[in-house]
Design an enzyme around this catalytic site. Structure first.
Site, PDB file in Angstrom:
ATOM      1  N   GLY A 308       0.832  -1.201   0.000  1.00  0.00           N
ATOM      2  CA  GLY A 308       0.000   0.000   0.000  1.00  0.00           C
ATOM      3  C   GLY A 308       0.858   1.238   0.000  1.00  0.00           C
ATOM      4  N   GLU A 309       0.351   2.291   0.613  1.00  0.00           N
ATOM      5  CA  GLU A 309       0.997   3.604   0.750  1.00  0.00           C
ATOM      6  C   GLU A 309       1.475   4.197  -0.572  1.00  0.00           C
ATOM      7  OE1 GLU A 309       5.606   2.807   2.274  1.00  0.00           O
ATOM      8  OE2 GLU A 309       3.975   2.463   3.709  1.00  0.00           O
ATOM      9  N   GLY A 310       0.917   3.739  -1.687  1.00  0.00           N
ATOM     10  CA  GLY A 310       1.284   4.278  -2.985  1.00  0.00           C
ATOM     11  C   GLY A 310       2.576   3.731  -3.541  1.00  0.00           C
TER      12      GLY A 310
END
Length: 343
Positions: A308-310
Site C-alpha cells: 500500500g501507501e502508494g
C-alpha cells in the site's frame, strides 16, 4: 474550473461526473504517428509505446512528459478494525503517517528515486469511521466532505498523479466494496491483508457477508452509496482525487487492491470514468486480479507487493518516464538515415 469545495450533495457529484472531459484524440493521433516513425519495428517496445500514447491523450501533447509527478497518500482509520480484522492495531495508521512525514517509509524512498513530490493527507485519524458490519461507515455529509477533500488535493500543473492509501483495516473495506459491486461470496474478495491468520481471515469474510445483508437496500440506490456504507474516509478521498484529475486531464496511477477498489465505484457509474487511470501493480491480495478484470485494466508490473501507501504507483512513475524518454528521444528513420520497413 469547478469549485469542488462547494459540493455538498451526492446529486451534485453525479452532475459533475456527467461533465468530465475526454481524451485529446488529436494529440493521441500525433503520438501514434510519431511511434510509427521511430527507429524500431512498430510495437517492439510493447506497453511503453501504449503508455506514451495514453499519456499524450491526457496531457494533450504529442510528446508527453513526466517532469512533475505528484504522489498523494490518503490516511484514515476504520471502525471495522475494532473487530480485529488486521494483524496491526489502528495506532499504526497515525504512526505510519509520522513515518511518511519524517521520510522513513518505502514510499519516501521511491518518491526520491522518481523525483516525485509527496503529500500525505490525514482524514480524522482520531475519529474512525463506523463499524460497517453494524452501521454505514460514514454519514453522507462526512462522505461528501472526504470526496471534496480528495478533489482539492490535486494540484495544478502536475504531469501524473500517483495515488495511495494508509489505513488499518482498509483491505476489509476493499473486499466489501468489491463484493457489493460484483456479487459472489465475500470469500471471493477477502484476502490476508497485512498477513492475518486463518481465524482472522474467516472473521473478515463473515463481517463482509454481514455487511452485505445490512446495507443491501442502500447499495441498490447508487454505487457511491457502496463507498459510503463500507468504504473509508481515505477511500472516498481517493475517488475524489480521481475525479479531480479527470477534470484537469491529468493521468492517474492507481496503487494496489484497496486503491483500485475505491476507483472501481466510479467505473460502476460509467466505465469511461477510469480511462485516464492505469493500475500500477498487481497486489498479492487475490481479489485484485478479479477486480482488474471487472474494470478492464492490466497492471504494469507484478512484484508480489502488498504494502500500500502508494508504493506500487510511485514505482510505475519510472516506467512512465521510460516511455516518455523513448518516445521523445529516439530518432525517426528519416533523422537517423535508417531504412524503414519495406512496403
Amino acid at each position: 474550473m469547478v469549485d469542488v469545495a462547494s459540493i455538498s450533495t451526492l446529486d451534485e457529484i453525479h452532475v459533475l461526473l456527467k461533465e468530465l472531459p475526454g481524451p485529446d484524440r488529436a494529440a493521441a493521433a500525433k503520438a501514434e504517428e510519431r511511434q510509427s516513425q521511430l527507429t524500431k519495428p512498430l510495437g517492439a517496445l510493447g506497453r511503453l509505446e501504449e503508455l506514451a500514447i495514453w499519456l499524450a491523450s491526457w496531457q494533450g501533447r504529442a510528446k508527453p512528459q513526466i517532469e512533475r509527478p505528484f504522489t498523494a497518500v490518503f490516511a484514515g482509520n476504520h471502525g471495522i478494525a475494532a473487530k480485529g480484522v488486521s494483524a496491526y492495531p489502528t495506532e499504526v495508521t497515525k504512526q505510519m503517517v509520522a513515518n511518511f512525514i519524517h521520510g522513513g517509509a518505502a514510499v519516501n524512498q521511491l518518491c526520491g528515486l522518481a523525483d516525485s513530490d509527496l503529500r500525505v493527507y490525514e482524514l480524522s485519524l482520531d475519529e474512525p469511521t463506523a463499524d460497517f458490519s453494524e452501521a454505514p461507515a460514514m454519514p453522507e455529509d462526512d462522505f461528501i466532505r472526504a470526496m471534496a477533500y480528495g478533489m482539492m488535493a490535486v494540484e495544478e500543473g502536475i504531469d501524473v498523479l500517483a495515488l495511495g492509501e494508509m489505513g488499518i483495516g482498509n483491505t476489509t473495506s476493499a473486499a466489501a466494496i468489491c463484493t457489493a459491486l460484483y456479487g459472489g461470496d465475500a470469500g471471493d474478495w477477502v484476502g490476508r491483508g497485512t498477513g492475518v491468520d486463518d481465524a482472522t481471515l474467516k472473521l473478515k469474510k463473515d463481517l463482509v457477508n454481514q455487511a452485505m445483508e445490512l446495507h443491501q437496500a442502500d447499495f441498490a440506490k447508487d454505487p457511491l452509496q457502496i463507498l459510503r456504507c463500507v468504504g473509508g474516509l481515505e477511500l472516498a478521498a481517493i475517488a475524489g482525487a480521481v475525479i479531480a484529475a479527470r477534470l484537469a486531464r491529468t493521468p492517474v496511477l492507481l496503487d494496489g487492491y484497496t486503491c483500485t477498489a475505491a476507483a472501481a465505484v466510479l467505473h460502476a457509474i460509467d466505465p469511461r470514468l477510469l480511462d485516464h487511470c492505469v493500475v500500477a501493480h498487481q497486489s498479492v491480495e487475490p481479489g485484485h486480479v478479479a477486480l482488474m478484470e471487472k474494470i478492464g485494466k492490466q497492471p504494469l508490473v507484478n512484484f508480489n507487493m502488498r504494502l500500500g501507501e502508494g508504493s506500487g504507483a510511485v514505482l510505475a512513475i519510472l516506467l512512465l518516464k521510460a516511455a516518455c524518454a523513448c518516445h521523445n528521444g529516439m530518432a525517426t528513420f528519416a533523422e537517423a538515415g535508417v531504412s524503414g520497413p519495406a512496403d
